[in-house]
Design a protein around this motif. Structure first.
Motif, PDB file in Angstrom:
ATOM      1  N   GLY A  18      57.507 -26.939 -32.722  1.00  7.10           N
ATOM      2  CA  GLY A  18      58.518 -27.656 -31.951  1.00  7.10           C
ATOM      3  C   GLY A  18      58.477 -29.134 -32.285  1.00  7.10           C
ATOM      4  O   GLY A  18      57.841 -29.534 -33.265  1.00  7.10           O
ATOM      5  N   PRO A  19      59.138 -29.950 -31.472  1.00  8.21           N
ATOM      6  CA  PRO A  19      59.131 -31.396 -31.709  1.00  8.21           C
ATOM      7  C   PRO A  19      57.703 -31.955 -31.649  1.00  8.21           C
ATOM      8  O   PRO A  19      56.800 -31.311 -31.111  1.00  8.21           O
ATOM      9  CB  PRO A  19      59.960 -31.946 -30.543  1.00  8.21           C
ATOM     10  N   ASN A  20      57.520 -33.148 -32.179  1.00 13.92           N
ATOM     11  CA  ASN A  20      56.198 -33.787 -32.151  1.00 13.92           C
ATOM     12  C   ASN A  20      55.626 -33.772 -30.741  1.00 13.92           C
ATOM     13  O   ASN A  20      56.310 -34.095 -29.785  1.00 13.92           O
ATOM     14  CB  ASN A  20      56.299 -35.254 -32.611  1.00 13.92           C
ATOM     15  N   ASP A  21      54.339 -33.427 -30.648  1.00 10.31           N
ATOM     16  CA  ASP A  21      53.656 -33.351 -29.355  1.00 10.31           C
ATOM     17  C   ASP A  21      53.064 -34.706 -28.971  1.00 10.31           C
ATOM     18  O   ASP A  21      51.930 -34.776 -28.506  1.00 10.31           O
ATOM     19  CB  ASP A  21      52.521 -32.309 -29.441  1.00 10.31           C
ATOM     20  N   ASP A  22      53.829 -35.774 -29.183  1.00  8.45           N
ATOM     21  CA  ASP A  22      53.234 -37.106 -29.021  1.00  8.45           C
ATOM     22  C   ASP A  22      53.505 -37.742 -27.655  1.00  8.45           C
ATOM     23  O   ASP A  22      53.132 -38.882 -27.411  1.00  8.45           O
ATOM     24  CB  ASP A  22      53.712 -38.033 -30.143  1.00  8.45           C
ATOM     25  N   ALA A  62      56.092 -20.829 -28.349  1.00 10.28           N
ATOM     26  CA  ALA A  62      54.913 -21.500 -27.789  1.00 10.28           C
ATOM     27  C   ALA A  62      55.356 -22.785 -27.094  1.00 10.28           C
ATOM     28  O   ALA A  62      56.202 -23.508 -27.613  1.00 10.28           O
ATOM     29  CB  ALA A  62      53.929 -21.829 -28.913  1.00 10.28           C
ATOM     30  N   ASN A  63      54.787 -23.070 -25.935  1.00 10.66           N
ATOM     31  CA  ASN A  63      55.318 -24.236 -25.225  1.00 10.66           C
ATOM     32  C   ASN A  63      54.613 -25.543 -25.549  1.00 10.66           C
ATOM     33  O   ASN A  63      54.898 -26.552 -24.916  1.00 10.66           O
ATOM     34  CB  ASN A  63      55.468 -23.980 -23.723  1.00 10.66           C
ATOM     35  N   GLY A  64      53.798 -25.574 -26.589  1.00  7.64           N
ATOM     36  CA  GLY A  64      53.339 -26.869 -27.100  1.00  7.64           C
ATOM     37  C   GLY A  64      51.880 -27.171 -26.823  1.00  7.64           C
ATOM     38  O   GLY A  64      51.282 -26.641 -25.892  1.00  7.64           O
ATOM     39  N   ASN A  65      51.328 -28.047 -27.659  1.00  7.23           N
ATOM     40  CA  ASN A  65      49.915 -28.417 -27.566  1.00  7.23           C
ATOM     41  C   ASN A  65      49.736 -29.897 -27.246  1.00  7.23           C
ATOM     42  O   ASN A  65      48.716 -30.471 -27.557  1.00  7.23           O
ATOM     43  CB  ASN A  65      49.201 -28.141 -28.895  1.00  7.23           C
ATOM     44  N   LYS A  89      49.965 -36.121 -22.766  1.00  3.21           N
ATOM     45  CA  LYS A  89      50.869 -35.988 -21.620  1.00  3.21           C
ATOM     46  C   LYS A  89      52.273 -35.554 -22.055  1.00  3.21           C
ATOM     47  O   LYS A  89      53.274 -35.912 -21.443  1.00  3.21           O
ATOM     48  CB  LYS A  89      50.939 -37.295 -20.813  1.00  3.21           C
ATOM     49  N   ASP A  90      52.349 -34.838 -23.156  1.00  7.90           N
ATOM     50  CA  ASP A  90      53.642 -34.319 -23.592  1.00  7.90           C
ATOM     51  C   ASP A  90      54.078 -33.226 -22.608  1.00  7.90           C
ATOM     52  O   ASP A  90      53.255 -32.546 -22.015  1.00  7.90           O
ATOM     53  CB  ASP A  90      53.516 -33.729 -25.009  1.00  7.90           C
ATOM     54  N   ASN A  91      55.387 -33.101 -22.449  1.00  9.64           N
ATOM     55  CA  ASN A  91      55.947 -32.205 -21.436  1.00  9.64           C
ATOM     56  C   ASN A  91      56.994 -31.324 -22.100  1.00  9.64           C
ATOM     57  O   ASN A  91      57.915 -31.822 -22.749  1.00  9.64           O
ATOM     58  CB  ASN A  91      56.568 -33.088 -20.343  1.00  9.64           C
ATOM     59  N   CYS A 100      60.818 -31.610 -22.483  1.00  3.99           N
ATOM     60  CA  CYS A 100      61.414 -32.459 -23.517  1.00  3.99           C
ATOM     61  C   CYS A 100      61.494 -31.749 -24.865  1.00  3.99           C
ATOM     62  O   CYS A 100      61.874 -32.349 -25.864  1.00  3.99           O
ATOM     63  CB  CYS A 100      60.614 -33.753 -23.656  1.00  3.99           C
ATOM     64  N   ASP A 101      61.123 -30.478 -24.875  1.00  5.60           N
ATOM     65  CA  ASP A 101      61.157 -29.664 -26.087  1.00  5.60           C
ATOM     66  C   ASP A 101      62.304 -28.661 -25.916  1.00  5.60           C
ATOM     67  O   ASP A 101      62.198 -27.683 -25.180  1.00  5.60           O
ATOM     68  CB  ASP A 101      59.795 -28.964 -26.217  1.00  5.60           C
ATOM     69  N   GLY A 102      63.396 -28.947 -26.571  1.00  7.92           N
ATOM     70  CA  GLY A 102      64.604 -28.146 -26.372  1.00  7.92           C
ATOM     71  C   GLY A 102      64.526 -26.749 -26.944  1.00  7.92           C
ATOM     72  O   GLY A 102      65.409 -25.929 -26.685  1.00  7.92           O
ATOM     73  N   GLY A 120      47.375 -27.937 -22.975  1.00 11.85           N
ATOM     74  CA  GLY A 120      48.559 -27.286 -22.410  1.00 11.85           C
ATOM     75  C   GLY A 120      49.598 -28.284 -21.913  1.00 11.85           C
ATOM     76  O   GLY A 120      49.278 -29.394 -21.497  1.00 11.85           O
ATOM     77  N   GLU A 121      50.839 -27.878 -21.999  1.00 12.88           N
ATOM     78  CA  GLU A 121      51.933 -28.722 -21.500  1.00 12.88           C
ATOM     79  C   GLU A 121      52.535 -28.084 -20.251  1.00 12.88           C
ATOM     80  O   GLU A 121      52.537 -26.870 -20.112  1.00 12.88           O
ATOM     81  CB  GLU A 121      53.026 -28.870 -22.566  1.00 12.88           C
ATOM     82  N   ILE A 122      53.075 -28.920 -19.390  1.00 14.10           N
ATOM     83  CA  ILE A 122      53.730 -28.393 -18.196  1.00 14.10           C
ATOM     84  C   ILE A 122      55.244 -28.507 -18.345  1.00 14.10           C
ATOM     85  O   ILE A 122      55.756 -29.437 -18.965  1.00 14.10           O
ATOM     86  CB  ILE A 122      53.287 -29.138 -16.916  1.00 14.10           C
TER      87      ILE A 122
HETATM   88 CA    CA Z   1      55.515 -30.507 -26.878  1.00 12.36          CA
END
Ligand code: CA
Ligand code: CA
Ligand code: CA
Length: 347
Positions: free
Chosen positions: A132-136, A169-172, A177-179, A182-184, A207-209
């Motif tokens: 997904g988008p950058n997990d920054d 996957a909902n992101g790492n 504090k990535d959420n 914000c990942d479309g 994990g992201e919320i």
């Molecule tokens: Ca993410």
């Protein structure tokens, strides 16, 4: 192992019912798939595989060194490793066909994403994506025009009109504090967004919320926690696949079992089934669970809970198809008030 919650996704009862994913075709959208791997080759499906990076039919990963570009091979193994062959392990859907689209090993454009998300859309039952988008913690991004078009074609025309299943996957990015709101990709209504839990049933550091998290599968956690065992590049095996990348393919495998049990399920049925059958209990040691309007427990870290394959398949066998998606539009009402007088604006 004392004091650990139930440490499985409850797949063994499903195998005893006679389901192993047979007849279901799953494509892993990633950095390639080592399809001649001893534990993958018998389930490999070249018809649903492609290399978007080099534009050829062979999605074999690029071997710069053996640990690089192993991500897709690791994800594919979790889904469809061969059973009883004394190699690595057993995929959740060990009777399913597994393919791969190599698309992360190069410049990732909307064209590449659209091609991958739509590749062999008339043959693929489930796509599994762990990117997904950058997990920054500062990127807000979603599918572009071509990727969106591919999603929409999948859910309307895929699987003979019942809709392709997209597991995401909902992101790492939790450490930043990535959420995932914000990942479309993971928050799209077309994708099933999967979070992870550690072996202790806890929310991992990465994990992201987000509100779109539908359910959870096990993955790595704190430093000493176990990780996920699967196939690795170089015809090897690993005990250290990690992150939500490792959770989503487990969910894809479980969904394959349900699709074999009831091939009439639509893409929306699968979402509803996950909502009703995922388990709160193994994750109940985490504070923050809420009860929603129909009385189900929900948490923005775990969705509706840990996936439960036996409950999902059993419920799928006796399921009434839910209505088609419809869109509601409401008008926003704004009052503009000056002293003594208000104006009503419709926007
Ligand atoms: Ca993410
Ligand atoms: Ca190639
Ligand atoms: Ca094996």
């Amino acid at each position: 192992m004392r004091n650990l919650p139930r440490l499985d996704l409850n797949v063994l009862p499903v195998y005893n019912m006679g389901y192993n994913g047979s007849g279901i075709r799953i494509s892993v959208l990633d950095d390639g798939i080592e399809h001649n791997h001893t534990d993958l080759r018998s389930n490999y499906d070249p018809e649903i595989s492609w290399d978007c990076n080099d534009n050829d039919p062979n999605p074999q990963p690029r071997y710069e060194n053996l640990s690089k570009n192993s991500h897709g091979t690791r994800c594919a193994g979790e889904i469809a490793m061969t059973a009883n062959n004394h190699k690595c392990g057993v995929g959740v859907a060990w009777g399913a066909r597994i393919g791969g689209v190599r698309m992360l090993d190069g410049r990732i454009t909307d064209r590449v994403e659209g091609e991958a998300i739509g590749f062999a859309w008339d043959k693929v039952d489930i796509y599994s994506a762990s990117w997904g988008p950058n997990d920054d913690g500062k990127t807000v991004e979603g599918p572009g025009r071509l990727a969106n078009h591919a999603f929409e074609r999948g859910v309307t025309k895929g699987r003979g009109g019942k809709g392709t299943i997209y597991v995401w996957a909902n992101g790492n990015g939790g450490g930043n504090k990535d959420n995932c709101n914000c990942d479309g990709y993971s928050s799209s209504i077309y994708t099933i967004s999967i979070g992870s839990a550690s072996q202790h049933g806890l929310f991992p550091w990465y994990g992201e919320i987000c509100s779109s998290t539908l359910a959870t599968a096990y993955s790595s956690g704190a430093y000493k926690d176990q990780k996920i065992a699967t196939t690795d590049t170089g015809d090897s095996c690993t005990l250290s696949h990690t992150g939500t990348s490792a959770a989503a393919p487990l969910a894809a495998g479980i969904i394959a079992l349900a699709l074999q049990a009831n091939p009439n399920l639509t893409w929306r049925d699968v979402q509803h089934l996950i909502v009703w059958t995922s388990d709160y209990a193994p994750l109940s040691n985490n504070p923050g669970w809420q009860i929603n309007g129909v009385g189900l427990r929900f948490d923005i870290r775990f969705g509706f809970g840990l996936m439960n394959a036996a409950a999902l398949v059993t419920t799928a066998l006796n399921w009434t198809t839910v209505p088609e998606k419809f869109t509601c539009q409401i008008e926003t009402v704004v009052y503009v008030c000056n002293p003594g007088r208000c104006l009503l604006l419709y926007i």
